[in-house]
Design a protein around this motif. Structure first.
Motif, short mmCIF file in Angstrom:
data_model
loop_
_atom_site.label_atom_id
_atom_site.label_comp_id
_atom_site.label_asym_id
_atom_site.label_seq_id
_atom_site.Cartn_x
_atom_site.Cartn_y
_atom_site.Cartn_z
N ARG A 1 59.29 8.26 -142.94
CA ARG A 1 59.95 8.25 -141.63
C ARG A 1 61.42 8.57 -141.81
NH1 ARG A 1 60.87 3.15 -137.68
NH2 ARG A 1 61.52 4.34 -135.87
N LEU A 2 61.92 9.41 -140.96
CA LEU A 2 63.33 9.77 -140.96
C LEU A 2 64.07 8.84 -140.01
CD1 LEU A 2 65.57 11.73 -141.80
CD2 LEU A 2 64.90 13.17 -139.84
N ALA A 3 64.86 7.93 -140.56
CA ALA A 3 65.64 6.99 -139.74
C ALA A 3 66.63 6.25 -140.61
CB ALA A 3 64.72 5.99 -139.03
N ASP A 4 67.67 5.77 -140.00
CA ASP A 4 68.67 4.94 -140.64
C ASP A 4 68.05 3.57 -140.96
OD1 ASP A 4 71.00 2.91 -140.48
OD2 ASP A 4 72.04 4.83 -140.48
N ILE A 5 68.57 2.89 -141.98
CA ILE A 5 68.00 1.57 -142.32
C ILE A 5 68.32 0.51 -141.27
CG2 ILE A 5 67.89 1.99 -144.79
CD1 ILE A 5 70.37 0.24 -145.13
N THR A 6 69.21 0.82 -140.35
CA THR A 6 69.47 -0.13 -139.28
C THR A 6 68.51 0.07 -138.11
OG1 THR A 6 71.13 1.29 -138.26
CG2 THR A 6 71.91 -0.30 -139.92
N GLU A 7 67.60 1.03 -138.23
CA GLU A 7 66.62 1.32 -137.18
C GLU A 7 65.22 0.95 -137.67
OE1 GLU A 7 67.42 2.32 -134.18
OE2 GLU A 7 69.55 2.56 -134.66
N LEU A 8 64.90 -0.32 -137.64
CA LEU A 8 63.59 -0.82 -138.11
C LEU A 8 62.74 -1.22 -136.92
CD1 LEU A 8 64.69 -2.92 -141.20
CD2 LEU A 8 64.10 -0.49 -141.07
N ASP A 9 62.53 -0.30 -136.02
CA ASP A 9 61.81 -0.61 -134.79
C ASP A 9 60.29 -0.42 -134.95
OD1 ASP A 9 62.09 2.10 -135.00
OD2 ASP A 9 62.70 2.43 -132.94
N TYR A 10 59.77 -1.04 -135.99
CA TYR A 10 58.33 -1.10 -136.21
C TYR A 10 57.78 -2.37 -135.55
CZ TYR A 10 59.41 2.23 -139.94
OH TYR A 10 59.87 3.31 -140.64
N PRO A 11 56.52 -2.39 -135.20
CA PRO A 11 55.94 -3.62 -134.66
C PRO A 11 55.98 -4.76 -135.69
CG PRO A 11 54.51 -1.74 -134.20
CD PRO A 11 55.58 -1.27 -135.15
N SER A 12 56.07 -5.97 -135.22
CA SER A 12 56.09 -7.14 -136.10
C SER A 12 54.85 -7.16 -136.98
CB SER A 12 56.13 -8.43 -135.28
OG SER A 12 57.33 -8.49 -134.57
N GLY A 13 55.04 -7.56 -138.22
CA GLY A 13 53.93 -7.69 -139.15
C GLY A 13 53.27 -6.37 -139.52
N SER A 14 54.00 -5.27 -139.44
CA SER A 14 53.42 -3.95 -139.71
C SER A 14 53.07 -3.72 -141.18
CB SER A 14 54.40 -2.84 -139.30
OG SER A 14 54.59 -2.84 -137.92
N PHE A 15 53.77 -4.39 -142.09
CA PHE A 15 53.62 -4.14 -143.51
C PHE A 15 53.47 -5.45 -144.28
CE2 PHE A 15 56.34 -0.98 -141.53
CZ PHE A 15 55.63 0.18 -141.79
N SER A 16 52.65 -5.44 -145.30
CA SER A 16 52.51 -6.64 -146.14
C SER A 16 53.82 -6.94 -146.85
CB SER A 16 51.40 -6.45 -147.18
OG SER A 16 50.15 -6.34 -146.54
N TYR A 17 54.40 -5.92 -147.47
CA TYR A 17 55.65 -6.06 -148.20
C TYR A 17 56.66 -5.06 -147.67
CZ TYR A 17 53.17 -8.86 -151.61
OH TYR A 17 52.44 -9.85 -152.21
#
Length: 148
Positions: A38-54
């Motif tokens: 994904r192309l985005a700044d690290i301040t843009e973490l607009d993923y759904p909650s609990g999207s990734f294990s780690y």
């Protein structure tokens, strides 16, 4: 999720890992190698909650937090967002970031060293609605348009 992954994301080594970086060249490089990124700044973490294990970040740049004026507040938001999108653990390896980690999250610290911290993911962040302002590219999305 490997945040601020650069051109050599953990996704190059492990299946089911996504790269996230602000550099179009790095994202293109990953996608060329079959790595979802994904192309985005690290301040843009607009993923759904609990999207990734780690959710991991090794040597994240401090510049995005400094340019917003309040480094400590920026790092706090970054850690909170990492905790929100992770189901199990958050791992941060960064000497410069260590002095800015939010004490409000200390109760979630599993291990801490001089240059790293491992958090247990928060379980009470499921209310975030998510949404994405930045595209998540599959390798096939950029096929044909990549440099060799």
């Amino acid at each position: 999720m490997d945040l601020a992954c650069g051109p050599l994301s953990l996704a190059c080594l492990y299946d089911d890992v996504w790269g996230h970086d602000h550099s179009p060249a790095f994202v293109e490089h990953l996608v060329e190698r079959g790595v979802p990124a994904r192309l985005a700044d690290i301040t843009e973490l607009d993923y759904p909650s609990g999207s990734f294990s780690y959710v991991v970040s090794f040597n994240p740049p401090m510049k995005p937090f400094r340019r917003r004026g309040d480094t400590r507040a920026g790092v706090r938001r970054f850690v909170e967002e990492m905790l929100r999108i992770a189901r199990e653990r958050v791992i941060i390896r960064s000497g410069p970031m260590m002095d800015h980690l939010p004490p409000e999250c200390d109760h979630l610290v599993e291990r801490r060293g001089r240059n790293y911290v491992i958090y247990r993911a928060r379980e009470d962040c499921s209310s975030y609605g998510g949404g994405s302002n930045y595209p998540l590219y599959e390798p096939s999305d950029l096929a044909g348009g990549c440099r060799s």
